[in-house]
Enzyme design. Structure first.
Site, PDB file in Angstrom:
ATOM      1  N   ARG A   1       0.825  -1.212   0.000  1.00  0.00           N
ATOM      2  CA  ARG A   1       0.000   0.000   0.000  1.00  0.00           C
ATOM      3  C   ARG A   1       0.855   1.257   0.000  1.00  0.00           C
ATOM      4  O   ARG A   1       0.409   2.307  -0.414  1.00  0.00           O
ATOM      5  CB  ARG A   1      -0.908   0.005   1.239  1.00  0.00           C
ATOM      6  CG  ARG A   1      -1.908  -1.134   1.203  1.00  0.00           C
ATOM      7  CD  ARG A   1      -2.708  -1.198   2.464  1.00  0.00           C
ATOM      8  NE  ARG A   1      -1.863  -1.512   3.613  1.00  0.00           N
ATOM      9  CZ  ARG A   1      -2.333  -1.912   4.787  1.00  0.00           C
ATOM     10  NH1 ARG A   1      -3.623  -2.039   4.967  1.00  0.00           N
ATOM     11  NH2 ARG A   1      -1.530  -2.187   5.791  1.00  0.00           N
TER      12      ARG A   1
ATOM     13  N   ASP B   1       7.326 -23.338   4.979  1.00  0.00           N
ATOM     14  CA  ASP B   1       7.816 -23.524   6.334  1.00  0.00           C
ATOM     15  C   ASP B   1       9.318 -23.411   6.171  1.00  0.00           C
ATOM     16  O   ASP B   1       9.964 -24.342   5.684  1.00  0.00           O
ATOM     17  CB  ASP B   1       7.428 -24.903   6.885  1.00  0.00           C
ATOM     18  CG  ASP B   1       7.866 -25.060   8.330  1.00  0.00           C
ATOM     19  OD1 ASP B   1       8.875 -24.453   8.710  1.00  0.00           O
ATOM     20  OD2 ASP B   1       7.195 -25.777   9.085  1.00  0.00           O
ATOM     21  N   HIS B   2       9.871 -22.263   6.554  1.00  0.00           N
ATOM     22  CA  HIS B   2      11.267 -22.021   6.153  1.00  0.00           C
ATOM     23  C   HIS B   2      12.239 -22.994   6.803  1.00  0.00           C
ATOM     24  O   HIS B   2      13.359 -23.147   6.333  1.00  0.00           O
ATOM     25  CB  HIS B   2      11.673 -20.557   6.397  1.00  0.00           C
ATOM     26  CG  HIS B   2      11.877 -20.215   7.832  1.00  0.00           C
ATOM     27  ND1 HIS B   2      10.878 -19.730   8.630  1.00  0.00           N
ATOM     28  CD2 HIS B   2      12.966 -20.299   8.610  1.00  0.00           C
ATOM     29  CE1 HIS B   2      11.360 -19.542   9.840  1.00  0.00           C
ATOM     30  NE2 HIS B   2      12.623 -19.867   9.861  1.00  0.00           N
TER      31      HIS B   2
ATOM     32  N   HIS C   1       7.303 -25.811  12.540  1.00  0.00           N
ATOM     33  CA  HIS C   1       8.718 -26.180  12.426  1.00  0.00           C
ATOM     34  C   HIS C   1       9.059 -27.495  13.136  1.00  0.00           C
ATOM     35  O   HIS C   1       9.638 -28.402  12.534  1.00  0.00           O
ATOM     36  CB  HIS C   1       9.606 -25.071  13.005  1.00  0.00           C
ATOM     37  CG  HIS C   1       9.325 -23.716  12.446  1.00  0.00           C
ATOM     38  ND1 HIS C   1       8.987 -23.519  11.127  1.00  0.00           N
ATOM     39  CD2 HIS C   1       9.345 -22.476  13.008  1.00  0.00           C
ATOM     40  CE1 HIS C   1       8.811 -22.221  10.913  1.00  0.00           C
ATOM     41  NE2 HIS C   1       9.010 -21.570  12.034  1.00  0.00           N
TER      42      HIS C   1
HETATM   43  N1  LIG Z   1       9.694 -11.519   9.494  1.00  0.00           N
HETATM   44  C1  LIG Z   1       9.967 -12.784   9.695  1.00  0.00           C
HETATM   45  O1  LIG Z   1      11.071 -13.157  10.092  1.00  0.00           O
HETATM   46  C2  LIG Z   1       8.944 -13.847   9.393  1.00  0.00           C
HETATM   47  C3  LIG Z   1       9.276 -15.160   9.641  1.00  0.00           C
HETATM   48  C4  LIG Z   1       8.370 -16.131   9.303  1.00  0.00           C
HETATM   49  C5  LIG Z   1       7.176 -15.785   8.747  1.00  0.00           C
HETATM   50  N2  LIG Z   1       6.833 -14.511   8.568  1.00  0.00           N
HETATM   51  C6  LIG Z   1       5.532 -14.218   7.974  1.00  0.00           C
HETATM   52  O2  LIG Z   1       5.773 -13.536   6.753  1.00  0.00           O
HETATM   53  C7  LIG Z   1       4.800 -12.534   6.546  1.00  0.00           C
HETATM   54  C8  LIG Z   1       5.487 -11.212   6.370  1.00  0.00           C
HETATM   55  O3  LIG Z   1       6.309 -10.934   7.457  1.00  0.00           O
HETATM   56  P1  LIG Z   1       6.793  -9.451   7.758  1.00  0.00           P
HETATM   57  O4  LIG Z   1       7.607  -9.526   8.980  1.00  0.00           O
HETATM   58  O5  LIG Z   1       7.402  -8.865   6.544  1.00  0.00           O
HETATM   59  O6  LIG Z   1       5.408  -8.761   8.071  1.00  0.00           O
HETATM   60  P2  LIG Z   1       5.056  -7.250   8.261  1.00  0.00           P
HETATM   61  O7  LIG Z   1       6.281  -6.420   8.166  1.00  0.00           O
HETATM   62  O8  LIG Z   1       4.229  -7.145   9.480  1.00  0.00           O
HETATM   63  O9  LIG Z   1       4.046  -7.001   7.055  1.00  0.00           O
HETATM   64  C9  LIG Z   1       4.401  -6.986   5.704  1.00  0.00           C
HETATM   65  C10 LIG Z   1       3.622  -5.921   4.970  1.00  0.00           C
HETATM   66  O10 LIG Z   1       2.280  -6.297   4.859  1.00  0.00           O
HETATM   67  C11 LIG Z   1       1.497  -5.158   4.636  1.00  0.00           C
HETATM   68  N3  LIG Z   1       0.185  -5.283   5.275  1.00  0.00           N
HETATM   69  C12 LIG Z   1      -0.912  -5.762   4.708  1.00  0.00           C
HETATM   70  N4  LIG Z   1      -1.951  -5.777   5.529  1.00  0.00           N
HETATM   71  C13 LIG Z   1      -1.518  -5.311   6.670  1.00  0.00           C
HETATM   72  C14 LIG Z   1      -2.116  -5.092   7.932  1.00  0.00           C
HETATM   73  N5  LIG Z   1      -3.392  -5.391   8.143  1.00  0.00           N
HETATM   74  N6  LIG Z   1      -1.343  -4.623   8.915  1.00  0.00           N
HETATM   75  C15 LIG Z   1      -0.048  -4.344   8.700  1.00  0.00           C
HETATM   76  N7  LIG Z   1       0.538  -4.519   7.523  1.00  0.00           N
HETATM   77  C16 LIG Z   1      -0.165  -4.996   6.519  1.00  0.00           C
HETATM   78  C17 LIG Z   1       2.339  -3.979   5.078  1.00  0.00           C
HETATM   79  O11 LIG Z   1       2.658  -3.231   3.909  1.00  0.00           O
HETATM   80  P3  LIG Z   1       1.805  -1.990   3.370  1.00  0.00           P
HETATM   81  O12 LIG Z   1       1.102  -1.385   4.541  1.00  0.00           O
HETATM   82  O13 LIG Z   1       2.781  -1.060   2.740  1.00  0.00           O
HETATM   83  O14 LIG Z   1       0.900  -2.580   2.412  1.00  0.00           O
HETATM   84  C18 LIG Z   1       3.583  -4.575   5.646  1.00  0.00           C
HETATM   85  O15 LIG Z   1       4.748  -3.857   5.302  1.00  0.00           O
HETATM   86  C19 LIG Z   1       3.863 -12.604   7.728  1.00  0.00           C
HETATM   87  O16 LIG Z   1       2.775 -13.398   7.372  1.00  0.00           O
HETATM   88  C20 LIG Z   1       4.674 -13.320   8.793  1.00  0.00           C
HETATM   89  O17 LIG Z   1       3.853 -14.036   9.653  1.00  0.00           O
HETATM   90  C21 LIG Z   1       7.715 -13.526   8.854  1.00  0.00           C
END
Ligand SMILES: NC(=O)c1ccc[n+]([C@@H]2O[C@H](COP(=O)([O-])OP(=O)(O)OC[C@H]3O[C@@H](n4cnc5c(N)ncnc54)[C@H](OP(=O)(O)O)[C@@H]3O)[C@@H](O)[C@H]2O)c1
Lengths: 509, 371
Positions: free
Chosen positions: A61, A198-199, A261
């Site tokens: 967004r 599942d990384h 995991h």
């Molecule tokens: N980070 C990790 O190490 C990790 C590890 C394993 C799994 N995951 C999974 O991978 C996915 C992404 O992780 P992430 O850490 O990158 O997540 P994040 O930073 O919380 O969210 C990624 C992006 O999603 C968008 N978004 C869409 N709907 C949203 C909402 N309702 N609230 C907040 N943001 C929203 C936001 O971008 P805009 O607002 O610009 O659209 C945000 O930058 C998640 O499902 C998480 O569970 C993450």
């Protein structure tokens, strides 16, 4: 036409090269994109594992232009990619890097995305192959899948360009929501188009579990209830929840680590040898293990599961606050930061062998390992001097990946004293080369259409079926409160007591 | 005091009595371990043959670095075949230790240096090697410097070598020696560092014919030009040999030139193809390869030009014209690859035989002046 028909490819180290593809990342302003996804793609390109016709489109967004996205990603790649960007290679990579601003639930955004992707296809000769990587918070997963389908971005026709969708974790928060998400995905996609990530499965050392078991003749004959007394699987984190309170307090460690995991690690440890390493054969064997898990008997949960919550303590010389003091944690929260499970796999191989799983935050140290603890030798030839410690085969997944074997040896001297000794093989000391990052392997496999290291609908279903009953039980008994453990220890005393009741003990790690 | 990660320790060599090499090594282990846990690792016996002290010094530096990636028992053999003075055999042992990744344990490998003098000194070496090899671990013989002739290598190979590693860079004649040596011992794998050095170039060239262009363009090729400096004659032959064998072209005639060499060949559909190896003053890569250019019957051009040791510029229709990472690995990394599965490359055997065929193909009776 595919790369494998190219006679010059045959026999080369890089013989697995995907067809021209565009990877579209939803949630491209997020943490995962910066730290893992784009750095992994850049490394794949630097290692010539990507085709020349390749593009990455970030979708979110946030209002960002291509230029700003490229500059930002270059900085993140410099920090996190295994191959640091060089001017020449980065300038190649960034030519195929775009940003597209849109709303996740707005059809117009998807129509505009489609036009943009078609233009990129023409510009870069990509021919329509697409991977959509849904890396947004989970509430957005179903919306994104539905909008992709309804706006003509999913090609379901056999032959022709491929469309594959990678779905980040968590896949559901309980059995009902996982089933709902599965059903939803399957109305918009075929199962062979869904890549549930599942990384852990992308980690070299997790894959090495299969190599230890099935490439060596001497482990497998011992790998059963004749010789194994019990199995311990540990996934311990030294850090607390560090800023992820809002997310973690809703999830808990059972959802965050165990359902996905550690269950995958357990399935790879316990499964029968697959007929081949194909996605179907491998996942068939894993799901059999998950289906054979004996449900915890009603009314006896305390015998089979212990949970805990960390209280103030110190880990690695740093003070860790009480879980309740962490930002984002609700007052009076009963969310578990530690869990230990005693499980049985009711099949021929494992009948009667307890599988103990434990996972926790703010533990003494970070370690993931599988340990097979052996039964005593059938006859104590050396009587009292005989070893009191059982043989152990431990497979360390992280850090210091490797294998160690504990056995008894005579202490030098004229008396017959037997002492346990450890023999260690460490992955890093025998192979100095750096293993690829999990997200490199997994994204590459998806582009190649290989689902072996992704989880299948029935695996997710079987694991939630076991886990959801625990959550239901905890919901019923919420008033009883959660035992606590001091940060920097190995969890609550109740966990040790659970093993002690069966004459067993957690390994000291 | 804690050693920083990766710091070599205890590298000093100790002169030892030949009969006591193993005992001295064991003593060295005890002194090395001091107060910390020590892991002794060995996945290869690596015999390094050096014809003089300069080659030995350079090879030792490479071997010392190599053990971080592949733990080996390294046995350096310097054979002063024509020496008339000094003891027939001398030996030194040293332990090569470094702190493993993540700190903590010391990882140690061991190095034995044997120096033989004169003809009879050389004769002692194979049996001594047999006694010094770590059992149940494969053995590689790295012939550092100039590739050997059959007789010289044969003696050492008989000590139980599974893999012979040579480097044909700079010597086109070395290719036929390789084929000969490969035939000396059943099951011996011959690995050429020069082949591994050009692996990234083969992969770049192959990638041009993946989709979207596709491999059909390969069937329209009518001319191949390989530009190399004087070090690159062997690499040029290996590249031409690989390309022509993969495309199933038949070599018809060799056309010697004042500078370089050309061949006439027939493609699979019997269309004539010319192949030119052209000299250039200096190429930026150790393999000596500067460029490889392919021309099709419709005038389309494909290929690459090396910019430096890391990057090449590829040629072809968009998006194929671009800079591509094609790093040329240093010798240490080439050795790591040679001791891994890439060292057992089936394509090399095929290319080597084709390279020899190239040189043995009938020469045109009308030598053509250099271009
Ligand atoms: N980070 C990790 O190490 C990790 C590890 C394993 C799994 N995951 C999974 O991978 C996915 C992404 O992780 P992430 O850490 O990158 O997540 P994040 O930073 O919380 O969210 C990624 C992006 O999603 C968008 N978004 C869409 N709907 C949203 C909402 N309702 N609230 C907040 N943001 C929203 C936001 O971008 P805009 O607002 O610009 O659209 C945000 O930058 C998640 O499902 C998480 O569970 C993450």
């Amino acid at each position: 036409m595919n790369a494998s028909a190219n006679p010059l490819r045959q026999g080369l180290a890089e013989d697995r090269t995907p067809e021209p593809t565009t990877v579209v990342i939803f949630g491209a302003s997020g943490d995962l994109t910066k730290r893992k996804l784009v750095p992994a793609l850049y490394t794949l390109m630097a290692e010539r594992l990507l085709p020349p016709s390749f593009a990455v489109v970030g979708f979110a967004r946030k209002q960002v232009g291509d230029g700003a996205f490229r500059a930002e990603m270059k900085d993140w790649c410099a920090k996190f990619a295994r191959h640091k960007p060089t001017e020449e290679l980065w300038s190649q990579f960034e030519k195929g890097l775009y940003f597209h601003t849109g709303e996740y639930d707005d059809p117009a955004s998807y129509k505009a995305l489609k036009e943009r992707l078609d233009a990129i296809d023409r510009e870069r000769g990509i021919q329509g192959n697409r991977v959509f990587y849904v890396s947004t918070p989970p509430a957005t997963f179903p919306v994104a899948v539905k909008q992709l389908d309804e706006n003509g971005l999913i090609n379901k026709a056999a032959g022709g360009p491929f469309t594959r969708v990678i779905i980040e974790k968590p896949f559901g928060t309980d059995l009902a929501s996982a089933r709902e998400l599965n059903a939803h995905c399957l109305t918009h996609l075929r199962e062979d188009q869904i890549y549930r990530i599942d990384h852990y499965l992308g980690k070299e050392t997790v894959q090495n579990l299969m190599v230890f078991r099935f490439a060596n003749a001497f482990f497998e004959p011992l790998w059963n209830n004749r010789f194994i007394d019990h199995v311990q699987i540990t996934g311990a984190e030294a850090i607390g929840i560090e800023g992820r309170g809002g997310y973690f307090d809703h999830a808990g460690i059972l959802r965050d680590m165990v359902q996905n995991h550690l269950f995958q690690v357990m399935a790879l440890t316990a499964m029968e040898p697959p007929v081949s390493l194909s996605a179907t054969d491998l996942r068939d064997e894993k799901v059999k293990v998950l289906k054979a898990l004996r449900p915890i008997p009603d009314g006896r949960f305390d015998e089979f599961i212990v949970r805990g919550q960390y209280r103030q303590g110190s880990v690695g010389g740093k003070r860790v606050p009480d879980y309740h003091e962490e930002a984002g944690v609700t007052a009076g929260s009963t969310t578990e930061t530690y869990v230990a499970l005693k499980m049985f796999i009711d099949n021929w191989r494992w009948a009667g062998v307890p599988f103990y799983l434990r996972s926790g935050k703010a533990m003494a140290k970070k370690v993931t390992e599988v340990a097979l603890v052996f039964k005593d030798a059938p006859h104590r030839l050396f009587g009292e001097k005989s070893i009191s410690e059982p043989n152990v085969l431990a497979i360390r997944i992280q850090p210091d990946e490797g294998i160690s074997v504990r056995f008894g040896s005579k202490v030098p001297g004229n008396t017959l004293d037997i002492h346990p000794v450890n023999m260690e093989f460490r992955y890093g000391t025998s192979f100095g080369t750096e293993p690829p990052e999990a997200y490199e392997r997994l994204q590459l496999d998806c582009m190649l259409g290989d689902q072996a290291l992704y989880t299948r609908a029935d695996e997710v279903d079987a694991s939630w079926r076991f886990i959801s009953r625990i959550h239901d039980e905890w919901a019923r008994s919420a008033a009883r409160g959660v035992p606590t453990y001091e940060a920097g220890t190995w969890g609550p005393d109740e966990s040790d007591a659970m093993l002690r009741r069966s004459g067993q003990a957690w390994r000291r790690l | 005091m804690t050693q920083p990660e990766g710091t070599p320790r205890g590298g000093a060599a100790v002169a030892v009595d030949i009969a006591r090499i193993e005992k001295e090594l064991a003593a060295l282990w005890r002194t090395q371990s001091g107060d910390r846990a020590l892991t002794r690792a060995c996945s290869w016996n690596l015999i390094v043959h050096c014809q003089d002290d300069d080659v030995a010094a350079a090879a030792k530096r490479v071997a010392d670095g190599l053990v971080r990636s592949v733990p080996t028992r390294t046995i350096l053999v310097t054979a002063h075949a024509y020496a008339t003075r000094g003891p027939e055999l001398e030996a030194w042992v040293s332990a090569n230790c470094h702190v493993g990744p993540g700190g903590g344990k010391l990882l140690c490998t061991e190095e034995i240096h044997l120096q033989s003098r004169g003809k009879s000194g050389v004769e002692h070496v194979p049996s001594l090697l047999r006694a010094l090899l770590v059992p149940d671990v494969p053995t590689a013989l790295w012939w550092a410097g100039e590739p050997p002739d059959g007789a010289a290598a044969g003696r050492l190979l008989l000590s139980g070598v599974d893999r012979l590693i040579v480097d044909t860079v700079g010597s086109a004649a070395a290719l036929s020696k390789m084929a000969h040596i490969g035939g000396l011992l059943d099951g011996l794998v011959v690995t050429d560092l020069n082949w591994l050095r050009t692996a990234s170039l083969r992969s770049v060239l192959a990638s041009l014919f993946d989709p979207p262009l596709g491999h059909r363009a390969l069937f329209q090729l009518r001319r191949v030009v390989v530009q190399v400096d004087e070090r690159g004659m062997a690499a040029a032959r290996l590249l031409v040999a690989w390309l022509t064998s993969r495309l199933k072209w038949t070599i018809q005639q060799r056309i010697p030139r004042a500078a370089g060499v050309s061949w006439r060949a027939l493609s699979r559909d019997e269309s004539p193809v010319t192949i030119d190896v052209e000299p250039v003053a200096a190429a930026p890569r150790d393999s000596g390869v500067h460029a490889l250019l392919l021309e099709a019957d419709d005038g389309a051009r494909y290929g690459f030009v090396a910019r430096d040791r890391g990057v090449v510029t590829t040629l072809g229709p968009p998006p194929l014209s671009r800079e591509v990472g094609a790093a040329e690995a240093p010798v240490e990394q080439l050795l790591v690859a040679a001791l891994g599965s890439r060292g057992r490359d089936r394509l090399y055997g095929v290319a080597l035989h084709r390279a020899i065929e190239l040189d043995q193909s009938p020469a045109s009776d009308r030598p053509v002046a250099g271009q």
